[in-house]
Motif scaffolding. Structure first.
Motif, PDB file in Angstrom:
ATOM      1  N   TYR A 275      -4.745 -22.390  -5.478  1.00 13.19           N
ATOM      2  CA  TYR A 275      -5.956 -22.325  -4.647  1.00 13.19           C
ATOM      3  C   TYR A 275      -7.006 -23.357  -5.075  1.00 13.19           C
ATOM      4  N   VAL A 276      -6.800 -23.963  -6.230  1.00 14.76           N
ATOM      5  CA  VAL A 276      -7.834 -24.838  -6.792  1.00 14.76           C
ATOM      6  C   VAL A 276      -8.028 -26.091  -5.953  1.00 14.76           C
ATOM      7  N   GLN A 277      -6.920 -26.746  -5.583  1.00 16.54           N
ATOM      8  CA  GLN A 277      -7.045 -28.043  -4.919  1.00 16.54           C
ATOM      9  C   GLN A 277      -7.818 -27.957  -3.608  1.00 16.54           C
TER      10      GLN A 277
ATOM     11  N   GLU B 245      -7.728 -36.125 -10.886  1.00 10.30           N
ATOM     12  CA  GLU B 245      -6.766 -35.842 -11.957  1.00 10.30           C
ATOM     13  C   GLU B 245      -5.855 -34.677 -11.588  1.00 10.30           C
ATOM     14  N   PHE B 246      -6.428 -33.684 -10.946  1.00 12.28           N
ATOM     15  CA  PHE B 246      -5.649 -32.496 -10.597  1.00 12.28           C
ATOM     16  C   PHE B 246      -4.553 -32.829  -9.590  1.00 12.28           C
ATOM     17  N   GLU B 247      -4.827 -33.773  -8.698  1.00 15.75           N
ATOM     18  CA  GLU B 247      -3.838 -34.160  -7.685  1.00 15.75           C
ATOM     19  C   GLU B 247      -2.628 -34.849  -8.301  1.00 15.75           C
ATOM     20  N   LYS B 248      -2.768 -35.329  -9.533  1.00 19.93           N
ATOM     21  CA  LYS B 248      -1.666 -36.046 -10.200  1.00 19.93           C
ATOM     22  C   LYS B 248      -0.753 -35.128 -11.005  1.00 19.93           C
ATOM     23  N   ARG B 249      -0.956 -33.813 -10.932  1.00 21.62           N
ATOM     24  CA  ARG B 249      -0.125 -32.896 -11.709  1.00 21.62           C
ATOM     25  C   ARG B 249       1.340 -33.028 -11.278  1.00 21.62           C
TER      26      ARG B 249
END
Length: 473
Positions: free
Chosen positions: A372-374, A451-455
């Protein structure tokens, strides 16, 4: 012959699918989750659904326990509490006429109470010492109810003190959840019972499984001493809540002690649970004494469960916010309505900040939370991962109101578990909770969208799978 077996198996599978769709048509998210389980485990999945997915209201034995005696007693207690609210005590905060305050004043369960004093504990050690000190001073009765009770060092301290108080002639009643305390040994309970402590198990696992109520758990954490001091919050009884589990390290929680009329409703919650488990009606006035507190805080105790959900309150706290919305939760699994409300709040320009743990205790729930974060980051919300240890605090601050207690920000707490929260109106209490929130914020790392999108892709796949199953957590 082989073809007939294949056709029969296919028909059985279709019947199972149709049954879930028909029975869960009002809860489409749960239907999807159960269908996934059914496809993965064709026979076992349906058996699991049969035993754990039954609606709470379908249990006739539970409906029979809705005794009219309790409703009559509750009406008398509400009238008594209202008599204690002097006109000059009614603060502007309680009298506001927006939708949220109208909801709080008209909630059918428990009214807003006055004359309260609240103490906040941000760490387990302080809270447990306060509980043990209050229990040691008990003269008439001690009521304790926890989701988890462990037979470890902390559990032994409670056990020995309860045994001593029972031997002194104090009435001691202990409730524990059958699932949460499933590892609690019989020897622990026998020592208590031999000393005169009355114990009760809320939905024992085996009986609950065959009675199709295993999915309903009592997540409340209650201590009431002599009907004059009450405790509630997020802590259970176990060494890990003191930060002594190496897997988690420091344990950050929020717990409360209260004096005043709010204690009457903490007591009421315990004794209605006791009735549900033991079928004993306890409404004697000695358990509901006139409160001696001269505090001026307004507090509303919110008792929730499968039959009286907390979802409407959480939703109203979010949609009514005008400036700030701060949330701390160990599990962030919002239902579609809560998710939409959060997005709307962010788009409206409200400062929405959410702190979740960096160290998970349940990985599938952790991945569901991350799923749900993104989309909320894309909407403009700010997320933080707590770095000091494990964050178990459950707090929502909406402008000048706060709600905290045992309920997590997840679907199980919204609709499937028995919870106990409190809504706070007093500025000093709110300010302290805000201070604690920003202290936690300073010990957290912000999740940044780029940064989160690159997980890793494998993590994204885990998040998708966990989110699909999240209505069942």
């Amino acid at each position: 012959m082989q073809l007939l077996w294949i056709i029969a198996a296919l028909l059985l599978f279709i019947i199972q699918i149709a049954s879930i769709i028909i029975l869960e048509y009002r809860r489409s998210n749960k239907a999807i989750a159960w269908l996934i389980i059914l496809f993965l485990f064709p026979i076992f999945g349906f058996l699991l659904y049969y035993f754990v997915a039954k609606e709470y209201f379908c249990h006739r034995t539970l409906r029979r326990k809705k005794n009219r005696h309790w409703e009559s007693f509750k009406s008398d207690l509400i009238h008594r509490c209202k008599q204690r609210i002097a006109i000059d005590m009614v603060e502007e905060t309680v009298c506001q006429e927006d939708n949220l305050h109208a909801l709080l004043k008209n909630m059918p369960s428990i009214p807003i109470t006055a004359c309260n004093e609240t103490t906040i504990y941000a760490e387990g050690e302080q809270a447990f010492e306060a509980m043990l000190e209050s229990i040691a001073g008990a003269r008439h009765h001690i009521h304790i109810e926890f989701y988890i009770i462990r037979d470890d060092n902390l559990g032994t301290r409670f056990e020995r003190l309860l045994i001593r108080k029972a031997q002194e002639g104090v009435q001691v009643r202990l409730l524990y959840d059958g699932f949460g305390s499933r590892r609690l040994g019989k020897a622990f309970l026998k020592r208590l019972q031999d000393a005169g402590v009355e114990t009760g198990c809320f939905f024992p696992p085996v009986a609950a499984f065959f009675d199709k109520r295993l999915n309903y758990r009592n997540h409340r954490k209650i201590v009431v001493v002599d009907g004059k001091i009450g405790f509630l919050g997020g802590l259970n009884i176990g060494d890990e809540y003191l930060g002594k589990d190496p897997a988690f390290g420091y344990w950050r929680d929020t717990h409360f002690s209260m004096k005043g009329d709010a204690v009457l409703w903490i007591q009421y919650t315990f004794l209605t649970d006791w009735y549900l488990v033991k079928e004993q009606i306890i409404t004697d006035s000695v358990y509901y004494p006139v409160q001696e507190s001269q505090g001026r805080e307004f507090v509303q105790i919110v008792k929730s469960g499968p039959d009286e959900t907390i979802l409407e309150l959480i939703f109203s706290l979010i949609v009514s916010a005008k400036k700030r919305l701060y949330i701390e939760t160990p599990y962030f699994v919002p239902d579609p309505g809560i998710l939409l409300a959060l997005k709307t709040a962010v788009i409206s320009g409200i400062d929405v900040r959410i702190i979740i743990p960096d160290v998970p205790d349940k990985k599938i729930v952790y991945y569901a939370s991350l799923s749900y974060v993104q989309e909320l980051l894309q909407a403009g919300a700010r997320f933080y991962c707590y770095q000091k240890g494990f964050l178990h605090s459950k707090v929502i601050i909406s402008d000048n109101l706060a709600c905290s207690g045992s309920a997590n920000m997840d679907i199980r707490s919204f609709c499937g578990q028995f919870e106990l929260n409190a809504v706070f109106f007093d500025g000093k209490v709110i300010d302290r909770l805000v201070q604690d929130f920003f202290r936690d914020l300073s010990l957290s790392q912000e999740i940044l969208l780029p940064e989160f999108e690159k997980r890793p892709g494998i993590q994204k796949m885990k998040e998708v799978f966990a989110r699909l199953l999240s209505p069942l957590f």
